[in-house]
Design an enzyme around this catalytic site. Structure first.
Site, short mmCIF file in Angstrom:
data_model
loop_
_atom_site.label_atom_id
_atom_site.label_comp_id
_atom_site.label_asym_id
_atom_site.label_seq_id
_atom_site.Cartn_x
_atom_site.Cartn_y
_atom_site.Cartn_z
N GLU A 1 0.85 -1.19 0.00
CA GLU A 1 0.00 0.00 0.00
C GLU A 1 0.89 1.24 0.00
O GLU A 1 1.84 1.33 0.78
CB GLU A 1 -0.91 0.01 1.23
CG GLU A 1 -1.76 1.27 1.35
CD GLU A 1 -2.67 1.25 2.58
OE1 GLU A 1 -3.07 0.14 3.00
OE2 GLU A 1 -2.97 2.33 3.13
N GLU B 1 -2.83 11.31 3.01
CA GLU B 1 -3.95 11.10 3.92
C GLU B 1 -4.09 12.35 4.78
O GLU B 1 -3.10 12.99 5.15
CB GLU B 1 -3.73 9.89 4.82
CG GLU B 1 -3.95 8.56 4.14
CD GLU B 1 -3.87 7.41 5.13
OE1 GLU B 1 -4.92 6.88 5.52
OE2 GLU B 1 -2.74 7.04 5.50
#
Length: 272
Positions: free
Chosen positions: A153, A158
């Site tokens: 990932e 974010e």
């Protein structure tokens, strides 16, 4: 005299040529490599995003999040004025016996496109408010065969609305001696909900460099963590989403007064 239909066609063609001409066809990376544009979306359409490029996550997906991701629901995901809008609502929603108090959208290139190495950049304006958790990230295209975190990932961006000055980048994978290992960093920025910024990763065989507006703030190098299997020599697909609440985004609760909130994406470009 030129007919209106012909005039419309000519104007549309000229507009398309102008838009295409504005997209840089090459970029130079921080370490001096020249990469060529291989995939992009400038979101010049109207309504739902291009089905040749994007698909949807659907339902309650992960991390104990409060939102229901809808599929092909233009209220939550749509193109307008050259942007992709992911709009999240506080609303009572029911689908196939499942109920939710929030709806949102998550679009992905899974099954449409995936890349190994290159520069992936997204120009975006982030949603504002406690409980929002927008992200620009990538997962290994083999996730359905080997699962997470073995697939790898790459979190390009974010953002947790309850901490509105921090942009995060993180790399996740399977540890050599434990199920999950990760490494990340963050940069402090003001006002990212009110302005456009370019979030990018430059990914090569030996490292990943993470940027905001071409400011390098985190480098992950092969060997920084004991990872097995190493997933970052294989294709990853892209995800754009706004989560509401959840394990991280809901750490300080959800402010219902903020809705609806918009995650706006001006473009996505991939260079290799």
């Amino acid at each position: 005299m030129i007919c209106q239909r012909c005039l419309f066609f000519v104007c549309a063609t000229l507009l398309a040529m102008t838009v295409a001409a504005e997209v840089p066809q090459t970029v130079k990376t921080a370490d001096g490599r020249t990469l060529k544009l291989v995939w992009n979306d400038e979101f010049e359409g109207v309504g739902l995003p291009d089905a040749q490029k994007w698909t949807y996550e659907h339902g309650f997906v992960r991390n104990r999040e409060a939102q229901f991701y809808t599929r092909e629901r233009e209220k939550n995901v749509y193109q307008k004025d050259g942007r992709l809008i992911i709009e999240s609502f506080r609303e009572d929603y029911e689908e196939n016996g499942q109920t939710a108090k929030y709806t949102s959208g998550s679009v992905t290139t899974e099954g449409k496109a995936g890349w190994t190495y290159g520069r992936i950049e997204v120009c975006a304006k982030l949603p504002k408010g406690r409980g929002t958790w927008p992200a620009i990230w990538m997962l290994g295209t083999n996730i359905r065969e080997i699962g997470w975190p073995k697939c790898g990932e790459i979190d390009i961006m974010e953002y947790v609305g309850s901490n509105p000055t921090q942009i995060h980048a993180t790399v996740h994978a399977a540890g050599k001696e434990k199920r999950h290992t990760s490494k990340g960093s963050h940069i402090r920025l003001e006002g990212v909900e009110d302005r456009w910024a370019v979030y990018a990763v430059e990914w090569s065989k030996d490292k990943m460099d993470f940027f905001v507006d071409d400011h390098l703030y985190f480098t992950f190098r092969k060997g920084d963590r004991e990872i097995e299997p190493w997933p970052f020599d294989l294709p990853h697909y892209l995800i754009l989403n706004t989560a509401i609440g959840g394990a991280w985004g809901g750490g300080k609760g959800i402010d219902d007064s903020i809705f609806p909130v918009r995650f706006e994406i001006d473009y996505v470009r991939v260079y290799q």
